[in-house]
Design an enzyme around this catalytic site. Structure first.
Site, mmCIF file in Angstrom:
data_model
loop_
_atom_site.group_PDB
_atom_site.id
_atom_site.type_symbol
_atom_site.label_atom_id
_atom_site.label_comp_id
_atom_site.label_asym_id
_atom_site.label_seq_id
_atom_site.Cartn_x
_atom_site.Cartn_y
_atom_site.Cartn_z
ATOM 1 N N CYS A 205 -10.698 -11.809 17.996
ATOM 2 C CA CYS A 205 -11.208 -10.539 18.498
ATOM 3 C C CYS A 205 -12.529 -10.253 17.794
ATOM 4 C CB CYS A 205 -10.235 -9.409 18.183
ATOM 5 S SG CYS A 205 -8.584 -9.684 18.817
ATOM 6 N N ARG B 170 0.822 -1.203 0.000
ATOM 7 C CA ARG B 170 0.000 0.000 0.000
ATOM 8 C C ARG B 170 0.855 1.251 0.000
ATOM 9 N NH1 ARG B 170 -4.574 -0.748 3.521
ATOM 10 N NH2 ARG B 170 -5.164 -1.599 1.505
ATOM 11 N N TYR B 171 1.937 1.218 0.761
ATOM 12 C CA TYR B 171 2.802 2.388 0.922
ATOM 13 C C TYR B 171 4.052 2.218 0.066
ATOM 14 C CZ TYR B 171 -0.044 3.387 5.068
ATOM 15 O OH TYR B 171 -1.079 3.667 5.928
ATOM 16 N N LYS C 260 -3.376 4.831 6.539
ATOM 17 C CA LYS C 260 -3.715 5.450 7.817
ATOM 18 C C LYS C 260 -3.637 6.972 7.730
ATOM 19 C CE LYS C 260 -1.789 1.424 10.040
ATOM 20 N NZ LYS C 260 -1.296 0.766 8.797
ATOM 21 N N ASP D 298 -12.737 0.426 12.265
ATOM 22 C CA ASP D 298 -13.026 0.628 10.845
ATOM 23 C C ASP D 298 -14.371 0.069 10.407
ATOM 24 O OD1 ASP D 298 -12.484 -2.010 10.313
ATOM 25 O OD2 ASP D 298 -10.344 -1.583 10.188
ATOM 26 N N CYS E 230 -12.343 -7.648 14.968
ATOM 27 C CA CYS E 230 -11.299 -7.836 13.948
ATOM 28 C C CYS E 230 -11.659 -7.157 12.628
ATOM 29 C CB CYS E 230 -11.088 -9.322 13.704
ATOM 30 S SG CYS E 230 -9.754 -9.660 12.545
ATOM 31 N N ARG F 290 -10.240 -8.016 9.907
ATOM 32 C CA ARG F 290 -10.193 -9.092 8.913
ATOM 33 C C ARG F 290 -11.193 -10.184 9.272
ATOM 34 N NH1 ARG F 290 -4.188 -8.434 9.503
ATOM 35 N NH2 ARG F 290 -3.835 -6.534 8.306
ATOM 36 N N CYS G 163 -5.487 -17.486 14.586
ATOM 37 C CA CYS G 163 -5.295 -16.676 15.791
ATOM 38 C C CYS G 163 -5.643 -17.540 16.994
ATOM 39 C CB CYS G 163 -6.235 -15.471 15.782
ATOM 40 S SG CYS G 163 -5.661 -14.124 14.749
ATOM 41 N N ARG H 251 7.036 -0.030 2.185
ATOM 42 C CA ARG H 251 6.801 -1.114 3.130
ATOM 43 C C ARG H 251 5.603 -1.967 2.721
ATOM 44 N NH1 ARG H 251 5.399 3.791 4.458
ATOM 45 N NH2 ARG H 251 3.777 4.323 5.947
ATOM 46 N N ASP I 11 -7.966 4.345 9.407
ATOM 47 C CA ASP I 11 -7.455 3.614 8.248
ATOM 48 C C ASP I 11 -8.478 3.843 7.136
ATOM 49 O OD1 ASP I 11 -5.653 2.071 6.843
ATOM 50 O OD2 ASP I 11 -5.444 0.602 8.457
#
Ligand SMILES: *Cc1c(COP(=O)(O)O)cnc(C)c1O
Length: 438
Positions: free
Chosen positions: A139, A122-123, A347, A303, A142, A144, A135, A126, A340
């Site tokens: 959560c 995306r950047y 971000k 988000d 989440c 995702r 996981c 990085r 985000d």
């Protein structure tokens, strides 16, 4: 010192008789005994759900699977579980089934920005590498959620080879963020192979691991793991504490092990309604983190993933929290509050406004106390014109031409050696008319 609490001992014995501290702290035992059903949840909590509640939980878990480590479940206050911040993050509520029309399954467009399996680029410099879909704890908030419990996202090293090749072919990638799922779900051996493979790429300067293990399964931070991770002298680790109640003695021990071998630690919290949407909670959290050598890095606005509307706060709540931290406490205890961007814009940092107004050579600023001051700008300032010719420049950076990274975005409008003055969306109708006419 044993930090086996009475609650944990009782909880362990519900899973199996006479579980000693050593077994309880075996992360593989914890994973084998992860709570995945409504019945398991009711037994562990020692609460009887009504028929209605039970039906509701089944519907929620059908859509978004449940997994909670016995350790994390042991942090729940059973007497008031419905308000409990750990309970709210670990077990679902009916609200997750409400999908608003503005919610998305992939709100950050991670899949559209994916040049290879597991990779999001995306950047400029990085990449995000998701090495597993697994996981230890799912959560409820989440981002995702679309992938949770999805076995297809478990990648073999061969599956990741395309991603490694992509990084190799892109010398601009100097930072690789290893995430998931939770990369510490992998065995030490497999994780080491991945880290070695990334380290073999010469232009990668920094590797980061994103993991929630210090919070939800601190026993995963074993001496062997820490010794292995300590070998990489460019490795950083970010974790995900959301509430002071999560900073237990076991978590502190895990963090201490990691910081002792020199791994810089950061924390990424998510702002969650009913969990941590309170300046006092956040202040207490960042103080506990810094005491344990963890730098609060980001505070995320929740988000637009599906089923999270009950967790979302207005953005003003985040600004209010930053307002209560900046100036009031150590600068390094203040995270950067970010949204985000939906659609993959990355971000975007948000801050209270500190510039009151601006006049020629004068900036009027306010501080955290409300003091308004004037900063007098210099009457004469000779900016150094930059045409990216470092040989001729007095600032002595001495970049070689191959290190030149072209400016993009807003930076392009600001820099001296670019004549563009406007950024126009490619679908701008006026521009389309112009080219049609031409
Ligand atoms: C968050 C993120 C990063 C890292 O961003 P930093 O601001 O450098 O921490 C990189 N790639 C993706 C896709 C991300 O979401």
């Amino acid at each position: 010192m044993s930090i086996y609490t009475e609650t944990q001992e009782k909880l362990a014995n519900k899973i199996d008789n006479n579980i000693d501290y050593k077994t309880w702290t075996d992360w593989k035992w914890q994973l084998r005994n992860t709570i995945k059903t409504v019945q398991g949840m009711s037994e562990i909590l020692g609460v009887k759900f009504s028929e209605e509640e039970e039906k509701m939980y089944h519907m929620v878990i059908d859509k978004f699977p449940l997994a909670v480590t016995p350790y994390y479940a042991s942090l729940i206050d059973k007497n008031n579980y419905k308000d409990d911040p750990v309970f709210k993050q670990a077990f679902g509520t009916m609200n997750e089934l409400d999908v608003e029309n503005y919610e998305m399954s992939d709100p950050l467009s991670e899949e559209s920005d994916s040049p290879a399996k597991g990779l999001t680029h995306r950047y400029p410099d990085r990449v995000l590498l998701t090495v597993t879909g697994m996981c230890s704890m799912y959560c409820r908030h989440c981002t995702r959620k679309r992938k949770v419990g999805d076995n297809d996202s478990n990648m073999s090293l061969e599956d990741l080879e395309d991603a490694f090749t992509y990084i190799e072919d892109h010398p601009e990638v100097r930072d690789v963020l290893v995430s998931g799922g939770d990369p510490l779900m992998l065995s030490d051996r497999k994780l080491k192979m991945i880290l070695d493979r990334i380290s073999s790429i010469e232009h990668v300067e920094v590797i980061r691991i994103g993991t929630r293990m210090p919070v939800v399964l601190p026993y995963r931070i074993t001496d062997e793991l820490v010794e292995m991770l300590g070998q990489y002298d460019n490795l950083w680790l970010n974790t995900h504490f959301n509430h002071p109640r999560e900073v237990t003695d076991s978590s502190k021990k895990a963090l201490k092990k990691l910081s002792k071998v020199g791994i810089p630690l950061g924390n990424q919290s998510v702002l969650l309604a009913g969990v941590n949407d309170c300046p006092y909670i956040m202040k207490s959290l960042v103080h506990m983190l810094t005491k344990n050598r963890v730098r609060p890095y980001y505070l995320y606005q929740c988000d637009l993933a599906e089923g999270l509307s009950h967790f979302r706060t207005p953005i003003s709540k985040g600004i209010e929290i930053i307002e209560s931290l900046r100036g009031h406490t150590s600068g390094f205890a203040v995270p950067v509050y970010v949204v985000d961007a939906p659609g993959g814009g990355g971000k975007i940092p948000l801050n209270p406004n500190y510039i009151v107004t601006w006049a020629t050579n004068k900036v009027i600023l306010r501080n955290y106390e409300g003091i308004i001051c004037t900063y007098k700008e210099p009457d004469s300032y000779e900016p150094i014109f930059c045409d990216r010719d470092c040989d001729e420049c007095t600032l002595e950076l001495n970049l070689s031409p191959e290190e030149y990274v072209p400016e993009i975005g807003i930076e392009k409008l600001i820099c001296d050696n670019n004549t563009e003055t406007t950024l126009t969306p490619s679908c701008n109708e006026r521009q389309i008319r112009r080219s049609d006419d031409g």
